[in-house]
Design an enzyme around this catalytic site. Structure first.
Site, short mmCIF file in Angstrom:
data_model
loop_
_atom_site.label_atom_id
_atom_site.label_comp_id
_atom_site.label_asym_id
_atom_site.label_seq_id
_atom_site.Cartn_x
_atom_site.Cartn_y
_atom_site.Cartn_z
N GLU A 144 0.78 -1.47 0.16
CA GLU A 144 -0.03 0.08 -0.09
C GLU A 144 0.94 1.25 0.12
O GLU A 144 1.72 1.42 0.83
CB GLU A 144 -0.87 0.17 1.19
N GLU A 191 -5.88 9.92 9.85
CA GLU A 191 -4.72 9.34 10.36
C GLU A 191 -4.29 9.59 11.78
O GLU A 191 -4.51 10.79 12.10
CB GLU A 191 -3.66 9.78 9.44
#
Lengths: 277, 406
Positions: A51, A62
């Protein structure tokens, strides 16, 4: 249609009864060349799928680790074209390891879905995960990606109930990504025993392999999750190695530290079911 | 590109998917999607419930102090020598700004939904103070996310929030301003999905926030309609309001969208000027994109990264704008002007000198454009401008900008 890299990879792993180790790094962190070196080394370190984070100024899902990685990448001048350039260079030496781009919608929207999809396919991208694009908003992006054979990989979360599942897995391919904790990346720890049920539910609803991520930091936890899921995603723990190497000064080898951590994690994932048996 | 057609029925927007034309929507991570859908259901039920509306009206009257006056600004009118200028006096509300209209609605909804913890983001601190106020009033714990830079430049408001029992968490990620505070509030929400209600302060974010905040702020425009009919026997020729996220503006404009004779002017902050990289004019200087849960005009670079906004007014210092404004801009129902820091400073002083009212720097942006609008509508015209907040919070900023020590 021929099988995609993602399908081939999962088929090969299933034949070995192994879970996939999915390694996440941020494109352009800590710089473009440094991240290319890490990216190139990941397959040998045991990454079955990669990824590749696309940096964004406002990464709202995040935790601090990936936020800082995004900031480092942008500060180093990374552009979307550079992200695609990394994939293109990676593909010159590796035509088998699937690469999934992960990030936020605005930079993709800004480039234009059709244009981005075309460029990404040409570079050798296999899938995309767009964190802030739920199924309700995904059709225009799906149209563009389906046209070039890139999988739009969907996220499911602990809050996703049965009523939503059909919508979540509609128009998806490759695999489904189960966000194992309600939270941001890399902060709360995943509970392997709580993951088994949702993984089965998602597999049944989608007919696809299920990857589990968010909150898997240690080889031990990765092994536990590998026993119940088809793939284990680790991001923050790898990115922390970059931050750690940078903090330790120029003598530290950033690439070595990240790849060494990746090797430990991949070993744990690959041996998890053997030990269990 | 031709402008999209104006709709026949303005009240039909947003549609069921939270869209105003191409704008709005629900661009949130999957973890939040079920919560956003639940909020949509809960708000639709509350909106249709006369008991909820009566409770809200009671608190707006007795706690907030509504209705506030519609005031004829006689000396400012004479100064400009054009249309008659009225001020809608939102600065006279409890806590000194329009923000509490929305907070009162949202806290009643949060309690109705059984939520026990409130989070909010704030830039200047006005929405933070309003959130802290209603949380104190109803006894709910409140965490306010505020950019570390804003914490420094708005210390009195941080102190106020603390006095009211709220925790202020400084946000150091990004540039440490409003957009970063909003990111951090989203991160809190996604982490505390069971008990937490996110009280967004402007008419932006994922559906239903833009519609819900607009509805709660529409009390401004509804009162204006009744009050101007009482004072003048007719509707105004123009409405003027400042636009950051745009909640006071949409609350002023929305009840008049179907009245075609009423011209609508929003005023964006152009900071040091549109030709510089230090402004906050999303409509005039940005392009459509996706941030914080909605599609709308955004300040962004040529690679789709969001830019930091600049305005002397912390409340307008945001790189986006509510999606309904983006739509009103595209269909041409509203006209969006811009006002620089210097123009706002001059208007701030003019209003203080001529009307004995110290306006918020945000509101000063609208005041600065009254001359232009007054000329547009002519001598027999009537203008209503929403004075969204009072300027006590800004005296240090203004003194510093004028080179005075206090």
């Amino acid at each position: 249609m021929t099988a995609s890299r993602i399908e081939k990879r999962f088929a090969a792993l299933a034949a070995d009864d192994r879970a996939a180790f999915v390694a996440y790094i941020m494109a352009g962190d800590p710089g473009l060349e440094a991240s290319f070196e890490i990216l190139s080394g990941l397959p040998a370190a045991g990454a079955d799928i990669i990824e590749l984070g696309m940096p964004f100024s406002d990464p709202m899902a995040e935790g601090p680790t990936i936020q800082l990685a995004s900031q480092r990448s942008l500060a180093a001048g990374t552009k979307m074209a550079d992200v695609l350039g990394l994939v293109r260079r990676f593909r010159e030496a590796d035509d088998a390891t699937p690469i999934v781009l992960m990030g936020y919608l605005n930079p993709v929207l800004h480039r234009g879905f059709e244009r981005f999809a075309g460029e990404a396919a040409q570079a050798g991208v296999d899938g995309m995960i767009i964190v802030d694009c739920p199924p309700e908003e995904a059709d225009p992006l799906s149209d563009a990606l389906e046209g070039v054979g890139i999988s739009l990989i969907r996220l499911a979360a602990p809050t996703t109930d049965d009523a939503r599942l059909p919508a979540v897995v509609r128009r998806t391919s490759g695999f489904v990504y189960y966000v194992s904790v309600a939270g941001v990346t890399g902060v709360k720890e995943a509970d392997a025993s709580a993951v088994a049920g949702p993984v089965q539910r998602l597999r049944a609803a989608s007919g696809l392999p299920v990857a589990v991520g968010f909150g898997i930091r240690t080889p031990q936890r990765a092994a536990e999750v590998a026993r119940v899921a088809d793939a284990v995603v680790v991001g923050s723990a790898l990115v922390d190695e970059i931050a750690g190497a940078l903090a330790a000064g120029s003598n530290e080898n950033v690439t070595e530290r990240v790849l060494s951590m990746a090797a430990q994690l991949s070993k744990a994932v690959h041996l998890a079911r053997v030990r269990n048996a | 590109m031709n402008a999209p057609a104006k709709p026949n029925d303005w009240s039909a927007f947003p549609d069921a998917n939270g869209r105003f034309g191409d704008y709005g929507g629900r661009y949130v991570p999957e973890t939040l999607m079920p919560l956003v859908l639940e909020l949509d259901r809960a708000y639709s039920e509350a909106k249709a419930d006369p008991a909820f509306q009566a409770e809200l009206a009671g608190f707006l009257k007795h706690y907030v102090g509504r209705p506030n006056p519609l005031y004829f600004a006689e000396r400012l009118t004479a100064h400009h020598g054009g249309a008659k200028i009225y001020f809608k006096r939102e600065e006279l509300n409890h806590t000194g700004a329009h923000k509490i209209n929305n907070c009162m609605g949202q806290i009643l909804l949060a309690m109705r939904m059984g939520k026990t913890r409130i989070i909010a983001e704030t830039g200047a601190g006005q929405h933070g103070v309003a959130s802290a106020t209603v949380c104190a009033r109803f006894g709910l714990p409140c965490v306010v996310y505020m950019g570390a830079v804003d914490v420094e430049r708005q210390k009195p408001n941080v102190f106020r929030m603390n006095l009211l029992g709220s925790e202020v968490r400084p946000v150091t990620s990004g540039a440490g301003t409003l957009k970063d505070a909003m990111n951090e509030a989203m991160r809190d929400w996604v982490t505390n999905v069971d008990d937490t209600y996110y009280m967004i302060g402007t008419a932006a974010g994922p559906h239903p926030y833009p519609a819900m905040v607009r509805d709660f702020q529409s009390v401004i425009g509804e009162e204006i309609r009744e009050q101007i009919l009482g004072a003048e026997g007719r509707l105004p020729d123009a409405l003027v309001a400042c636009v950051g996220g745009g909640s006071n503006a949409i609350g002023t404009f929305h009840p008049f969208l179907a009245d075609e004779t009423v011209r609508i002017y929003g005023v964006e902050a152009s900071g040091h000027g549109l030709k510089t990289d230090k402004h906050a004019a999303s409509l005039t200087g940005g392009r459509p994109g996706v941030l914080h849960g909605n599609k709308t005009y955004l300040l962004q670079d040529d690679d789709g990264q969001i830019l930091d906004a600049h305005s002397i007014s912390a409340g307008l210092d945001y790189p986006g704008i509510g999606p309904e404004h983006s739509w009103l801009h595209d269909v041409g129902r509203a006209k969006y002007l811009t006002c620089t820091d210097d123009e706002a400073l001059a208007a701030f002083q003019l209003c203080a000198e001529l009307e004995g009212i110290i306006p918020a720097l945000e509101s000063a942006h609208a005041i600065a454009k009254l001359g232009e609008v007054a000329r547009d509508v002519g001598k027999d015209g009537i203008i209503v401008m929403t004075l969204s907040g009072r300027g006590d919070k800004d005296v240090n900023t203004v003194a510093a900008a004028l080179g005075m020590a206090i």
